[in-house]
Design a protein around this motif. Structure first.
Motif, PDB file in Angstrom:
ATOM      1  N   GLY A   1      -4.950   5.224  22.519  1.00  0.00           N
ATOM      2  CA  GLY A   1      -6.175   5.961  22.260  1.00  0.00           C
ATOM      3  C   GLY A   1      -6.896   5.554  20.995  1.00  0.00           C
ATOM      4  O   GLY A   1      -7.742   6.296  20.481  1.00  0.00           O
ATOM      5  N   GLY A   2      -6.571   4.370  20.472  1.00  0.00           N
ATOM      6  CA  GLY A   2      -7.260   3.909  19.277  1.00  0.00           C
ATOM      7  C   GLY A   2      -6.767   4.540  17.985  1.00  0.00           C
ATOM      8  O   GLY A   2      -7.407   4.384  16.940  1.00  0.00           O
ATOM      9  N   LEU A   3      -5.642   5.234  18.039  1.00  0.00           N
ATOM     10  CA  LEU A   3      -5.091   5.857  16.841  1.00  0.00           C
ATOM     11  C   LEU A   3      -4.231   4.853  16.069  1.00  0.00           C
ATOM     12  O   LEU A   3      -3.681   3.921  16.652  1.00  0.00           O
ATOM     13  N   LEU A   4      -4.119   5.080  14.793  1.00  0.00           N
ATOM     14  CA  LEU A   4      -3.236   4.270  13.961  1.00  0.00           C
ATOM     15  C   LEU A   4      -2.176   5.180  13.366  1.00  0.00           C
ATOM     16  O   LEU A   4      -2.492   6.159  12.675  1.00  0.00           O
ATOM     17  N   GLY A   5      -0.914   4.872  13.631  1.00  0.00           N
ATOM     18  CA  GLY A   5       0.177   5.616  13.033  1.00  0.00           C
ATOM     19  C   GLY A   5       0.531   5.017  11.682  1.00  0.00           C
ATOM     20  O   GLY A   5       0.676   3.808  11.559  1.00  0.00           O
ATOM     21  N   VAL A   6       0.641   5.860  10.684  1.00  0.00           N
ATOM     22  CA  VAL A   6       0.930   5.413   9.327  1.00  0.00           C
ATOM     23  C   VAL A   6       2.060   6.272   8.764  1.00  0.00           C
ATOM     24  O   VAL A   6       2.048   7.496   8.908  1.00  0.00           O
ATOM     25  N   ARG A   7       3.034   5.635   8.139  1.00  0.00           N
ATOM     26  CA  ARG A   7       4.094   6.366   7.452  1.00  0.00           C
ATOM     27  C   ARG A   7       3.980   6.070   5.967  1.00  0.00           C
ATOM     28  O   ARG A   7       3.884   4.907   5.558  1.00  0.00           O
ATOM     29  N   VAL A   8       3.945   7.135   5.172  1.00  0.00           N
ATOM     30  CA  VAL A   8       3.793   6.979   3.726  1.00  0.00           C
ATOM     31  C   VAL A   8       4.944   7.677   3.013  1.00  0.00           C
ATOM     32  O   VAL A   8       5.602   8.559   3.563  1.00  0.00           O
ATOM     33  N   VAL A   9       5.160   7.273   1.773  1.00  0.00           N
ATOM     34  CA  VAL A   9       6.153   7.922   0.921  1.00  0.00           C
ATOM     35  C   VAL A   9       5.444   8.419  -0.335  1.00  0.00           C
ATOM     36  O   VAL A   9       4.577   7.741  -0.888  1.00  0.00           O
ATOM     37  N   GLY A  10       5.786   9.629  -0.758  1.00  0.00           N
ATOM     38  CA  GLY A  10       5.196  10.200  -1.952  1.00  0.00           C
ATOM     39  C   GLY A  10       5.735   9.547  -3.208  1.00  0.00           C
ATOM     40  O   GLY A  10       6.915   9.184  -3.279  1.00  0.00           O
ATOM     41  N   GLU A  11       4.878   9.415  -4.204  1.00  0.00           N
ATOM     42  CA  GLU A  11       5.287   8.768  -5.453  1.00  0.00           C
ATOM     43  C   GLU A  11       5.147   9.693  -6.670  1.00  0.00           C
ATOM     44  O   GLU A  11       6.139  10.221  -7.157  1.00  0.00           O
ATOM     45  N   ARG A  12       3.933   9.895  -7.156  1.00  0.00           N
ATOM     46  CA  ARG A  12       3.737  10.631  -8.405  1.00  0.00           C
ATOM     47  C   ARG A  12       2.827  11.839  -8.190  1.00  0.00           C
ATOM     48  O   ARG A  12       1.870  11.788  -7.426  1.00  0.00           O
ATOM     49  N   ARG A  13       3.130  12.909  -8.919  1.00  0.00           N
ATOM     50  CA  ARG A  13       2.249  14.075  -8.890  1.00  0.00           C
ATOM     51  C   ARG A  13       1.019  13.831  -9.763  1.00  0.00           C
ATOM     52  O   ARG A  13       1.083  13.125 -10.762  1.00  0.00           O
ATOM     53  N   PHE A  14      -0.083  14.450  -9.375  1.00  0.00           N
ATOM     54  CA  PHE A  14      -1.296  14.363 -10.184  1.00  0.00           C
ATOM     55  C   PHE A  14      -2.059  15.675 -10.116  1.00  0.00           C
ATOM     56  O   PHE A  14      -1.898  16.460  -9.185  1.00  0.00           O
ATOM     57  N   ARG A  15      -2.881  15.897 -11.123  1.00  0.00           N
ATOM     58  CA  ARG A  15      -3.801  17.033 -11.134  1.00  0.00           C
ATOM     59  C   ARG A  15      -5.216  16.509 -10.937  1.00  0.00           C
ATOM     60  O   ARG A  15      -5.620  15.542 -11.587  1.00  0.00           O
ATOM     61  N   VAL A  16      -5.959  17.138 -10.054  1.00  0.00           N
ATOM     62  CA  VAL A  16      -7.349  16.756  -9.803  1.00  0.00           C
ATOM     63  C   VAL A  16      -8.221  17.330 -10.915  1.00  0.00           C
ATOM     64  O   VAL A  16      -8.274  18.546 -11.120  1.00  0.00           O
ATOM     65  N   LEU A  17      -8.893  16.454 -11.635  1.00  0.00           N
ATOM     66  CA  LEU A  17      -9.784  16.874 -12.710  1.00  0.00           C
ATOM     67  C   LEU A  17     -11.197  17.108 -12.198  1.00  0.00           C
ATOM     68  O   LEU A  17     -11.884  18.035 -12.636  1.00  0.00           O
TER      69      LEU A  17
END
Length: 205
Positions: A82-98
């Motif tokens: 169906g034209g979808l892309l499967g992506v697997r990611v790993v979390g790295e660092r926490r951040f705060r949105v300024l």
């Protein structure tokens, strides 16, 4: 001063912890473009929890997002039907949105400040793991709980990287709400994290 950077964000109805794994199914052009950009430049993007609004479309404006998220690094991609892309990611660092805004392509771009875990060993000299000074029985109880929830993750090893890692892995596997997980992600104090997870294991939600 904490390091600052600009990140493209994936606002999602989930909480990604450092060292956590997250599968994504992408189809929107803006997110496919952001993914290609990150792969080309070998840089992460940010995952932040949506607190109000939609993951797709901007008809009602950009979604409201949490102020703390986690950078994500792509580890695998797969073409799906169906034209979808499967992506697997790993979390790295926490951040705060300024600050954040939507660019011309519809991607949320943010200026962020990276956050580090603040070890707190309580009544002993702090160490980098946040485990020093805690009674071994409390740590063992959490490791045992994680082994019951995910035996393959522990596999007989009693050593864990730190209290934040241990609490994050339990939060991913316990039946707690996204608000509770977000609160744990935002916590800088390993002792407070321990007490929160112990309460969840005791039945508090």
């Amino acid at each position: 001063m904490a390091a600052e950077e600009r990140l493209g964000l994936f606002p999602l109805r989930t909480v990604l912890f450092p060292a956590g794994h997250l599968p994504l199914r992408l189809f929107e052009a803006r997110y496919l473009d952001l993914l290609r950009e990150c792969l080309r430049e070998d840089r992460p993007f940010g995952v932040v929890r949506i607190t109000a609004g939609s993951e797709v479309g901007l008809e009602d404006g950009p979604p409201s997002i949490a102020t703390v998220g986690t950078t994500a690094r792509v580890v695998d991609t797969t073409a799906l039907p169906g034209g979808l892309l499967g992506v697997r990611v790993v979390g790295e660092r926490r951040f705060r949105v300024l600050e954040h805004a939507v660019d011309a392509r519809g991607v949320v771009r943010a200026r962020v400040e990276f956050r580090e875990d603040a070890p707190n060993s309580g009544d002993s000299t702090p160490d980098d793991s946040g485990l020093g000074g805690l009674r071994q029985a409390r740590i063992d109880a959490l490791v045992d709980a994680l082994a019951r929830l995910d035996p393959e993750l522990v596999e007989g090893e009693r050593e864990v990287p730190g209290m934040a890692w241990l609490c994050h892995r339990l939060a991913e596997r316990l039946p707690v709400g996204l608000g509770a997980r977000q609160s744990l992600l935002e916590c800088d104090d390993p002792r407070a994290m321990l007490e929160r997870v112990e309460a969840w294991l005791g039945g508090e939600r």
